[in-house]
Design an enzyme around this catalytic site. Structure first.
Site, PDB file in Angstrom:
ATOM      1  N   TYR A 159      38.155  42.277  36.560  1.00  8.68           N
ATOM      2  CA  TYR A 159      37.022  41.911  37.628  1.00  8.68           C
ATOM      3  C   TYR A 159      36.401  42.926  38.069  1.00  8.68           C
ATOM      4  O   TYR A 159      35.172  43.331  38.664  1.00  8.68           O
ATOM      5  CB  TYR A 159      36.872  40.428  37.281  1.00  8.68           C
ATOM      6  CG  TYR A 159      35.712  39.592  38.486  1.00  8.68           C
ATOM      7  CD1 TYR A 159      34.282  39.642  37.765  1.00  8.68           C
ATOM      8  CD2 TYR A 159      35.686  39.627  39.760  1.00  8.68           C
ATOM      9  CE1 TYR A 159      32.774  39.963  39.023  1.00  8.68           C
ATOM     10  CE2 TYR A 159      34.546  39.480  40.342  1.00  8.68           C
ATOM     11  CZ  TYR A 159      33.423  39.226  39.995  1.00  8.68           C
ATOM     12  OH  TYR A 159      32.115  38.865  40.850  1.00  8.68           O
ATOM     13  N   ALA A 160      37.640  43.107  39.020  1.00  9.01           N
ATOM     14  CA  ALA A 160      36.975  43.868  40.426  1.00  9.01           C
ATOM     15  C   ALA A 160      36.944  45.060  39.739  1.00  9.01           C
ATOM     16  O   ALA A 160      36.082  46.040  40.675  1.00  9.01           O
ATOM     17  CB  ALA A 160      38.419  43.352  41.713  1.00  9.01           C
TER      18      ALA A 160
END
Length: 254
Positions: A159-160
């Site tokens: 996600y990051a």
């Protein structure tokens, strides 16, 4: 003759952070188109709330994970622009729609990775590309990142990473669209109490307390802490802010 309001398109604007941003944008006298994936009733309720602020609003269905649907989506946006706003183009694109998947890099599946790429990076990349003919010169793009692109909390590797890609893309959009007077910035919220990621920040007391203790202002963020920052970037006061990552995290992990 009435003057034409500016118009903002907010993806994922029917709930959570997107809804808050849509309402804050509307409060500044800007008309709003919100997108929703499946919950049409929720989107329609948001439209009614926006209208109560004295501006025009419409909702259009969008699956940001399906880039092949974007031409059809933008045709629907064009119809909404004409019928609801008496306009041909809009001024602000807020790439907000997103999901969270909690998995370490060792445990992330290829399916999870592909889902995140499609929604968090490929989606906004190509939606912005295809929306450019509908975006007025002198307008702005507001992307959404996360504090997790600056600090690492185990479980958000994929996600990051996508959000880190969005931060880089923002600079390129600013550079390449500057000749049209279009600005591109990215807002990076810290941990926020919403139903995002299954509501983990909001509902897990231990996590909530841990985040608050690592935040300079001593609490977890709320949607109200973020929407106004997005709205500000849609105003004339933000005209000289470009290619910036603006973190709104209350001073998390300083």
């Amino acid at each position: 003759m009435e003057t034409q309001n500016k118009i903002a398109l907010v993806t994922g604007g029917s709930r959570g952070l997107g809804k808050n941003a849509a309402l804050k944008i509307a409060a500044k006298g800007i008309d709003v188109i919100v997108t929703y994936q499946s919950k049409k009733d929720e989107a329609q309720n948001t439209v009614e709330e926006i209208k109560k602020l004295g501006v025009k609003a419409a909702a259009v269905q969008l699956d940001v994970a399906d880039a092949k649907s974007f031409d059809t989506f933008l045709s629907s946006v064009k119809e909404a622009l004409s019928s609801t706003f008496n306009a041909e183009k809009f001024d602000f694109l807020v790439n907000n729609a997103g999901i969270g998947i909690h998995a370490s890099s060792a445990e992330t599946t290829e399916d999870q990775f592909d889902t995140l790429v499609n929604i968090q990076f490929k989606g906004p990349f190509f939606l912005t590309q295809k929306a450019l003919p509908y975006l007025n010169d002198g307008g702005a793009i507001i992307n959404i990142s996360t504090g997790l692109a600056r600090f690492a909390l185990p479980g958000f590797a994929a996600y990051a990473s996508m959000k880190g890609a969005m931060e880089t893309l923002t600079k390129y959009q600013a550079k390449e669209l500057g000749s049209r007077g279009i600005r591109s910035n990215i807002v990076a919220p810290g941990a926020i109490e919403t139903d995002f990621g299954g509501g983990v920040v909001r509902d897990n007391e231990q996590m909530n307390a841990g985040i608050a203790s690592n935040t300079a202002l001593g609490r977890v963020g709320l949607p109200d802490d973020i929407g106004g920052v997005v709205a500000f970037l849609c105003t004339e006061d933000a005209r000289w802010i470009n290619a910036q990552r603006i973190e709104a995290s209350g001073g998390m992990f300083l």
